[in-house]
Motif scaffolding. Structure first.
Motif, PDB file in Angstrom:
ATOM      1  N   GLY A 112      17.993  42.664   1.953  1.00  0.00           N
ATOM      2  CA  GLY A 112      16.803  43.441   1.602  1.00  0.00           C
ATOM      3  C   GLY A 112      16.828  44.888   2.038  1.00  0.00           C
ATOM      4  N   VAL A 113      18.001  45.511   2.137  1.00  0.00           N
ATOM      5  CA  VAL A 113      18.024  46.920   2.539  1.00  0.00           C
ATOM      6  C   VAL A 113      17.357  47.783   1.463  1.00  0.00           C
ATOM      7  N   PRO A 114      16.546  48.760   1.868  1.00  0.00           N
ATOM      8  CA  PRO A 114      15.878  49.610   0.889  1.00  0.00           C
ATOM      9  C   PRO A 114      16.649  50.877   0.536  1.00  0.00           C
ATOM     10  N   LEU A 115      17.788  51.114   1.203  1.00  0.00           N
ATOM     11  CA  LEU A 115      18.512  52.366   0.972  1.00  0.00           C
ATOM     12  C   LEU A 115      20.010  52.112   0.886  1.00  0.00           C
ATOM     13  N   ILE A 116      20.641  52.732  -0.116  1.00  0.00           N
ATOM     14  CA  ILE A 116      22.098  52.772  -0.245  1.00  0.00           C
ATOM     15  C   ILE A 116      22.504  54.231  -0.142  1.00  0.00           C
ATOM     16  N   MET A 117      23.413  54.537   0.774  1.00  0.00           N
ATOM     17  CA  MET A 117      23.912  55.911   0.896  1.00  0.00           C
ATOM     18  C   MET A 117      25.413  55.930   0.667  1.00  0.00           C
ATOM     19  N   VAL A 118      25.862  56.887  -0.149  1.00  0.00           N
ATOM     20  CA  VAL A 118      27.287  57.155  -0.333  1.00  0.00           C
ATOM     21  C   VAL A 118      27.588  58.426   0.450  1.00  0.00           C
ATOM     22  N   LEU A 119      28.475  58.324   1.441  1.00  0.00           N
ATOM     23  CA  LEU A 119      28.734  59.457   2.326  1.00  0.00           C
ATOM     24  C   LEU A 119      30.173  59.931   2.201  1.00  0.00           C
ATOM     25  N   GLY A 120      30.341  61.114   1.615  1.00  0.00           N
ATOM     26  CA  GLY A 120      31.644  61.760   1.596  1.00  0.00           C
ATOM     27  C   GLY A 120      31.793  62.641   2.824  1.00  0.00           C
ATOM     28  N   HIS A 121      32.951  63.270   2.962  1.00  0.00           N
ATOM     29  CA  HIS A 121      33.135  64.153   4.110  1.00  0.00           C
ATOM     30  C   HIS A 121      34.137  65.248   3.791  1.00  0.00           C
ATOM     31  N   ALA A 122      34.046  66.338   4.530  1.00  0.00           N
ATOM     32  CA  ALA A 122      34.946  67.469   4.341  1.00  0.00           C
ATOM     33  C   ALA A 122      36.385  67.074   4.644  1.00  0.00           C
ATOM     34  N   ARG A 123      37.311  67.744   3.981  1.00  0.00           N
ATOM     35  CA  ARG A 123      38.746  67.555   4.193  1.00  0.00           C
ATOM     36  C   ARG A 123      39.159  66.091   4.084  1.00  0.00           C
ATOM     37  N   CYS A 124      38.704  65.443   3.026  1.00  0.00           N
ATOM     38  CA  CYS A 124      39.015  64.037   2.779  1.00  0.00           C
ATOM     39  C   CYS A 124      40.456  63.906   2.285  1.00  0.00           C
ATOM     40  N   GLY A 125      41.254  63.115   2.974  1.00  0.00           N
ATOM     41  CA  GLY A 125      42.654  62.950   2.607  1.00  0.00           C
ATOM     42  C   GLY A 125      42.853  62.310   1.249  1.00  0.00           C
ATOM     43  N   ALA A 126      41.981  61.365   0.895  1.00  0.00           N
ATOM     44  CA  ALA A 126      42.121  60.692  -0.398  1.00  0.00           C
ATOM     45  C   ALA A 126      41.861  61.662  -1.546  1.00  0.00           C
ATOM     46  N   VAL A 127      40.877  62.527  -1.373  1.00  0.00           N
ATOM     47  CA  VAL A 127      40.585  63.513  -2.411  1.00  0.00           C
ATOM     48  C   VAL A 127      41.709  64.547  -2.491  1.00  0.00           C
ATOM     49  N   ALA A 128      42.194  64.984  -1.335  1.00  0.00           N
ATOM     50  CA  ALA A 128      43.296  65.951  -1.326  1.00  0.00           C
ATOM     51  C   ALA A 128      44.541  65.375  -2.007  1.00  0.00           C
ATOM     52  N   ALA A 129      44.809  64.096  -1.754  1.00  0.00           N
ATOM     53  CA  ALA A 129      45.960  63.452  -2.387  1.00  0.00           C
ATOM     54  C   ALA A 129      45.788  63.381  -3.897  1.00  0.00           C
ATOM     55  N   THR A 130      44.547  63.181  -4.338  1.00  0.00           N
ATOM     56  CA  THR A 130      44.280  63.127  -5.769  1.00  0.00           C
ATOM     57  C   THR A 130      44.469  64.497  -6.409  1.00  0.00           C
ATOM     58  N   VAL A 131      44.006  65.535  -5.745  1.00  0.00           N
ATOM     59  CA  VAL A 131      44.207  66.896  -6.261  1.00  0.00           C
ATOM     60  C   VAL A 131      45.697  67.177  -6.402  1.00  0.00           C
ATOM     61  N   ASP A 132      46.472  66.823  -5.388  1.00  0.00           N
ATOM     62  CA  ASP A 132      47.927  67.036  -5.442  1.00  0.00           C
ATOM     63  C   ASP A 132      48.553  66.255  -6.591  1.00  0.00           C
ATOM     64  N   ALA A 133      48.085  65.015  -6.785  1.00  0.00           N
ATOM     65  CA  ALA A 133      48.650  64.173  -7.848  1.00  0.00           C
ATOM     66  C   ALA A 133      48.337  64.735  -9.227  1.00  0.00           C
ATOM     67  N   VAL A 134      47.098  65.205  -9.407  1.00  0.00           N
ATOM     68  CA  VAL A 134      46.711  65.763 -10.711  1.00  0.00           C
ATOM     69  C   VAL A 134      47.483  67.051 -10.976  1.00  0.00           C
ATOM     70  N   ARG A 135      47.638  67.877  -9.961  1.00  0.00           N
ATOM     71  CA  ARG A 135      48.361  69.143 -10.134  1.00  0.00           C
ATOM     72  C   ARG A 135      49.829  68.915 -10.458  1.00  0.00           C
ATOM     73  N   SER A 136      50.430  67.922  -9.812  1.00  0.00           N
ATOM     74  CA  SER A 136      51.863  67.675 -10.012  1.00  0.00           C
ATOM     75  C   SER A 136      52.149  66.755 -11.188  1.00  0.00           C
ATOM     76  N   GLY A 137      51.136  65.995 -11.611  1.00  0.00           N
ATOM     77  CA  GLY A 137      51.340  65.028 -12.676  1.00  0.00           C
ATOM     78  C   GLY A 137      52.066  63.787 -12.218  1.00  0.00           C
ATOM     79  N   GLU A 138      52.162  63.581 -10.901  1.00  0.00           N
ATOM     80  CA  GLU A 138      52.870  62.427 -10.352  1.00  0.00           C
ATOM     81  C   GLU A 138      51.875  61.507  -9.645  1.00  0.00           C
ATOM     82  N   ARG A 139      51.609  60.364 -10.277  1.00  0.00           N
ATOM     83  CA  ARG A 139      50.681  59.386  -9.709  1.00  0.00           C
ATOM     84  C   ARG A 139      51.396  58.557  -8.649  1.00  0.00           C
ATOM     85  N   PRO A 140      50.791  58.362  -7.489  1.00  0.00           N
ATOM     86  CA  PRO A 140      51.428  57.528  -6.453  1.00  0.00           C
ATOM     87  C   PRO A 140      51.589  56.092  -6.934  1.00  0.00           C
ATOM     88  N   ASP A 141      52.623  55.439  -6.452  1.00  0.00           N
ATOM     89  CA  ASP A 141      52.852  54.040  -6.787  1.00  0.00           C
ATOM     90  C   ASP A 141      51.939  53.132  -5.968  1.00  0.00           C
TER      91      ASP A 141
END
Length: 214
Positions: A112-141
């Motif tokens: 019965g929780v009344p609140l759902i929060m999605v919390l991101g954060h600065a300098r996220c490694g997963a997001v940085a890895a995605t930016v690198d992958a999109v820029r290089s065109g190389e998807r990680p295995d």
């Protein structure tokens, strides 16, 4: 995961806790107030075994927070929440999969929780890895590729060549995840009825502040 009342077990010394928070706005206010205490260096709650024992008979959490696995973002600490206050779900880059959806659904329907929060954060490694992958065109295995696939739409939305692509994409990804959770079966109906709210926020690693997103 136990959906029971917080009443003390027979023969225990635990006392019933304060009245449960049931309104989304009150739940969000509790997190905001806790983050303010955390940043000011005056937290009220610690990881004391007595606090754990006091909630051993059941739980009535007022929020479920979906955050990243980053070790610098301990969710109970940055919101200064004690045992039994919040349910925590963590995945790399706050990426949603079936386990995450099931966990959030349980928190809403059974606890019965009344609140759902999605919390991101600065300098996220997963997001940085995605930016690198999109820029290089190389998807990680492997399974890391799944995280990249899920964050890629946010990177593409802001433009991978933007110098601030990682920071901007992180915010877009949080907002996209909020929208996805709002449309979950069960959650959508609860949101429409005003029983549940879904919000997005960002944690600043340098200051400790949590910023709520529009």
């Amino acid at each position: 995961m136990t959906a029971t009342s917080p009443a003390a077990r027979p023969g225990s010394s635990a006392q019933p806790g304060p009245a449960p928070i049931t309104r989304p706005a009150d739940a969000l206010a509790a997190l905001v107030a806790g983050n303010r205490r955390f940043v000011s260096g005056r937290p009220e709650h610690g990881h004391d075994v007595a606090a754990a024992a006091a909630t051993s008979g059941g739980q009535q959490p007022h929020a479920v927070v979906l955050g990243c696995i980053d070790s610098r973002v301990p969710l109970e600490a940055i919101f200064d929440q004690t045992f039994g206050s919040i349910c925590v779900v963590r995945s790399g880059g706050e990426v949603v999969d079936r386990a995450v959806l099931g966990s959030i659904s349980f928190a809403v329907s059974a606890l019965g929780v009344p609140l759902i929060m999605v919390l991101g954060h600065a300098r996220c490694g997963a997001v940085a890895a995605t930016v690198d992958a999109v820029r290089s065109g190389e998807r990680p295995d492997g399974d890391l590729g799944y995280l990249v696939d899920e964050i890629t739409p946010a990177v593409q939305a802001v433009g991978p060549e933007d110098p601030d692509a990682a920071e901007k994409a992180m915010r877009v990804h949080v907002t996209r995840t909020v929208r996805r959770l709002r449309d979950m079966p069960g959650v959508a109906q609860a949101v429409a009825a005003g029983r549940v709210d879904v919000v997005g926020a960002v944690y600043d690693l340098d200051t400790g502040w949590v910023e709520q997103l529009p």
